[in-house]
Scaffold this active site. Structure first.
Site, PDB file in Angstrom:
ATOM      1  N   ASP A 478      -8.971   0.510   6.406  1.00  0.00           N
ATOM      2  CA  ASP A 478      -9.722   1.325   5.437  1.00  0.00           C
ATOM      3  C   ASP A 478     -11.228   1.261   5.663  1.00  0.00           C
ATOM      4  OD1 ASP A 478      -7.218   1.847   4.271  1.00  0.00           O
ATOM      5  OD2 ASP A 478      -7.368   0.025   3.085  1.00  0.00           O
ATOM      6  N   HIS A 479     -11.610   1.179   6.920  1.00  0.00           N
ATOM      7  CA  HIS A 479     -13.029   1.223   7.264  1.00  0.00           C
ATOM      8  C   HIS A 479     -13.305   2.437   8.156  1.00  0.00           C
ATOM      9  CE1 HIS A 479     -13.012  -3.475   6.815  1.00  0.00           C
ATOM     10  NE2 HIS A 479     -12.936  -2.853   5.650  1.00  0.00           N
ATOM     11  N   PRO A 480     -12.963   3.635   7.691  1.00  0.00           N
ATOM     12  CA  PRO A 480     -13.138   4.806   8.555  1.00  0.00           C
ATOM     13  C   PRO A 480     -14.616   5.057   8.821  1.00  0.00           C
ATOM     14  CG  PRO A 480     -12.605   5.512   6.337  1.00  0.00           C
ATOM     15  CD  PRO A 480     -12.475   4.014   6.355  1.00  0.00           C
TER      16      PRO A 480
END
Lengths: 545, 209
Positions: A478-480
């Protein structure tokens, strides 16, 4: 339908997460008028705490935060997904989650507040991989510190534990004392490996700070800190509002207007939940709407002037999608009882693999020993094994005390083929297309993950571990990042070193979408630092104008 | 002017996960009531054990099925004292989780009354031997008491027995009461248990986030 009202401000910001609210707070305190448009609703902490307590699947970080129909977000990390449609050989590795609501996705972050390493900004020139950023670590250092002060970051004394990112000031708060479990883990790493365990810098109070309490170790940083000892974007929203910034919730921006020369943005238009359209004018505009939604908005705004989307003369809007891909294993330690789950979730890290000459071949990574309460998992596992009664109770205690979980953040590389586009078939309640993402893991990342698996196997051996459960494949952290990539050349990048779009003089982007590479540390502090640098640029330009 | 939507028109509570589960549960329950009503009409019988009270939708602690459920639960947990109110709620959730559950609970109770079992394990082993399908309902009873969950819904959180068992070491998430930095202290050691599983193993799938 169109509104007669005249909404206008010096600076119009799209998105109320850490980036948008931090900029708003800085600007409004300098006498600059600000309107922040947030697609989702205004929300409150206690509602989410109650949702969490009533949640059957407690590890589901997204579930306590239901979306509203006019601002959908991914409901979970399951592929196929109801909102974020991923495809390609590694579709599941890009099934990100995030939140669309006042305060943004930091409602359910873990507070890990890493600075990037100087080398993270120079991957190409140092290691011949990926790209260089259009700024250096030193350019960002003062803003890193400003972000740490704003968010309230605790961390170790660099003289005792140097995390590799040079500091001019100490951390605003002393490091968080690590749990008994983490102490034992650190001891084992010291004794049996050449590596080290460091205190993770965290936006978490180790003393009362910014009118928020000291952390009490509720072990629920994700999905929701029940007492607000951990910073999240909502606090910058409250601060900015107290100083006079105007936040409009449920305002879904769908169009970015430009002047006849297509050089300056003149207004943005948003839908309210009933699809009434409203126009907001300003002198400067900042898109701070998260990596996925920022690229989506630029693409949705395509028109005759910019047929491929706003700020997209390079064709790179939506490309170069990156993340910290994860490797994860859970096992039962054969050593003394650790009882993870006492204190905050993520407090300690093996940082030896964040940088090295090998980065010319494989990606960097960091390793978390997660301090997660394992009682529920232990109970489910013991029941599934067939235990009942007294034997079940003994198993629950043993497994809750001995379950260990390790996971990594492995570095991606910017690849233009990893691309976000607008869905041709799926639209939300307002008729705005859903995002599609094609994703294939770079070989650089795959090699990094293979290295991580070897290290994890070694650690399991040191801990006399049994019952290994490897999370299948690669999972998203979840670190796009990367969807509006930064660079010096307008032909292959979207923003410059100040996060100003190459195409439009008064349009800035404040998001992980501008990252040129993704490093290893959690991305939020770098997002906040870049945003504060944008605020600094805007203050200078508006004050001197 | 845009409408003030600080409290959105579709209120968040109405779309929260539990609320969604609850409405699903109510829908099922209505259908089940209809079906059981039809069954009752055909059989010409009236009130039956395990029927929720029409007014509050709950099972009474005095309901014969709840009483059987409590006897079963005490045997399967090796505990003499369990909360009857929690038991009634768990029993209702389990009954509503599948059409066969009520019959299985009654069948399990029949097994229990036939013989004197010295332990939960002895009883569970005998039950599975008699009918392999009874393993599922035993799992549900264990899940109910130890996780506080029935029919995919949280019945109790803090009062789930798994937290009672571990309260000398950890707090249920969001309910820490040890004060700042309590986590640096040494928690209790736990000896490796040597008890054996009573039931055949089941596949365990970690739910996705």
């Amino acid at each position: 339908m169109s509104s007669e009202e005249n909404l206008s401000a010096d600076v119009v910001i799209v998105g109320s997460g850490v980036a948008g609210s931090s900029i708003a707070n800085e600007l409004v305190r300098a006498g600059i008028s600000v309107i922040v448009l947030e697609a989702g609703p205004r929300v409150d902490r206690q509602h989410f705490v109650e949702n969490f307590r009533n949640l059957e699947n407690k590890p589901s970080y997204q579930e306590p935060f239901p979306a509203v129909p006019w601002a959908p977000h991914p409901p979970n990390q399951i592929t196929p997904n109801e909102y974020l449609h991923t495809s390609g050989p590694d579709a599941e590795a890009y099934q990100q989650v995030y939140l669309r609501m006042i305060g943004g996705t930091t409602w359910h972050w873990a507070g890990c507040a890493w600075r990037y390493l100087p080398s993270d900004f120079e991957l190409k020139s140092r290691y011949g991989q990926g790209r260089d950023w259009a700024l250096k670590y030193d350019d960002l250092e003062p803003f890193y510190y400003q972000a740490e002060v704003t968010m309230g970051v605790c961390g170790p004394d660099p003289a005792v534990e140097d995390l590799g990112s040079p500091r001019k000031q100490p951390y605003p708060m002393e490091a968080l004392p690590i749990s008994f479990a983490a102490q034992q883990f650190r001891k084992l790493i010291d004794e049996k490996t050449p590596w080290r365990v460091v205190h993770e810098p965290q936006a978490r109070n180790t003393r009362p700070y910014a009118n928020r309490p000291t952390c009490e170790g509720h072990n629920n940083c994700m999905p929701i800190c029940p007492i607000g000892a951990m910073y999240n974007g909502s606090y910058s929203v409250y601060d900015a509002e107290a100083a006079g910034a105007k936040f409009i919730p449920n305002a879904v921006v769908y169009k970015i207007e430009r002047d006849a020369a297509n050089k300056r943005v003149t207004a943005v238009q948003y839908f309210d939940p009933d699809k009434g359209s409203h126009r907001v004018t300003g002198k400067y505009f900042v898109i701070a709407a998260h990596c996925i939604e920022t690229a989506k908005l630029l693409l949705v705004s395509a028109d005759e002037q910019s047929p491929d989307g706003v700020a997209n003369s390079s064709g790179h809007v939506g490309r170069n999608m990156m993340d910290h891909t994860g490797v994860q294993v859970t096992f039962i330690s054969g050593d003394q009882a650790l009882w993870p789950g006492r204190g905050p979730l993520e407090t300690n890290v093996i940082d030896n693999f964040r940088d090295g000459d090998w980065r010319n071949e494989r990606g960097a990574y960091l390793v978390h020993m997660v301090d997660d309460n394992q009682v529920d998992l232990a109970t489910q596992m013991a029941i599934a094994k067939g235990y009942v009664g007294r034997e079940l109770e003994e198993q629950i205690r043993y497994m809750a005390a001995h379950t260990v979980r390790l996971f990594s953040h492995n570095e991606a590389l910017p690849d233009p083929n990893n691309r976000l586009t607008l869905s041709k078939t799926k639209k939300d309640a307002l008729g705005i297309p859903h995002p599609d993402v094609y994703y294939k893991l770079p070989e650089y990342t795959v090699r990094s993950c293979e290295h991580t698996r070897k290290v994890f196997r070694e650690l399991i051996g040191h801990m006399h571990g049994t019952e290994e459960q490897w999370t299948p494949g690669y999972f998203p952290q979840d670190h796009p990042s990367g969807s509006t990539i930064m660079g010096v050349d307008p032909r292959d990048s979207v923003v410059d070193g100040h996060c100003r779009t190459h195409d439009h003089d008064n349009l800035f982007i404040a998001s992980s979408s501008v990252f040129s590479t993704v490093g290893t540390g959690n991305i939020t502090l770098t997002v906040a630092a870049l945003a504060l640098r944008v605020a600094d640029t805007l203050k200078k330009e508006l004050t001197h104008a | 002017m845009p409408k003030n939507r600080d409290c959105p028109s579709a209120p968040l509570w109405a779309v929260s996960p539990n609320r969604m589960r609850l409405s699903k549960l109510l829908r099922m329950s209505r259908r089940d009531v209809l079906l059981s009503g039809m069954g009752a009409a055909l059989a010409g019988s009236a009130a039956e054990a395990g029927e929720p009270d029409a007014q509050n939708g709950a099972l009474a602690a005095t309901d014969p099925l709840v009483q059987q459920f409590m006897v079963l639960s005490q045997r399967l947990t090796d505990r003499d004292a369990l909360d009857a109110r929690i038991g009634a709620a768990l029993c209702m959730g389990i009954v509503q989780s599948g059409a066969e559950r009520k019959t299985q609970l009654q069948a399990l109770h029949t097994v229990l009354t036939k013989e004197q079992y010295a332990s939960a394990s002895d009883f569970a082993r005998a039950a599975e031997k008699q009918d392999a399908a009874l393993k599922d309902v035993i799992h549900e009873i264990m899940t109910g008491w130890y996780r506080g969950v029935a029919n995919g819904k949280v019945v109790v959180y803090r009062s789930a027995l798994m937290f009672d068992l571990t309260k000398d070491a950890v707090f249920p998430k969001t309910y820490a009461a040890g004060g700042p930095f309590y986590w640096t202290s040494k928690p209790p050691e736990v000896a490796k248990p040597n008890g054996l599983p009573a039931l055949s193993p089941s596949k365990f799938v970690v739910e996705p986030t």
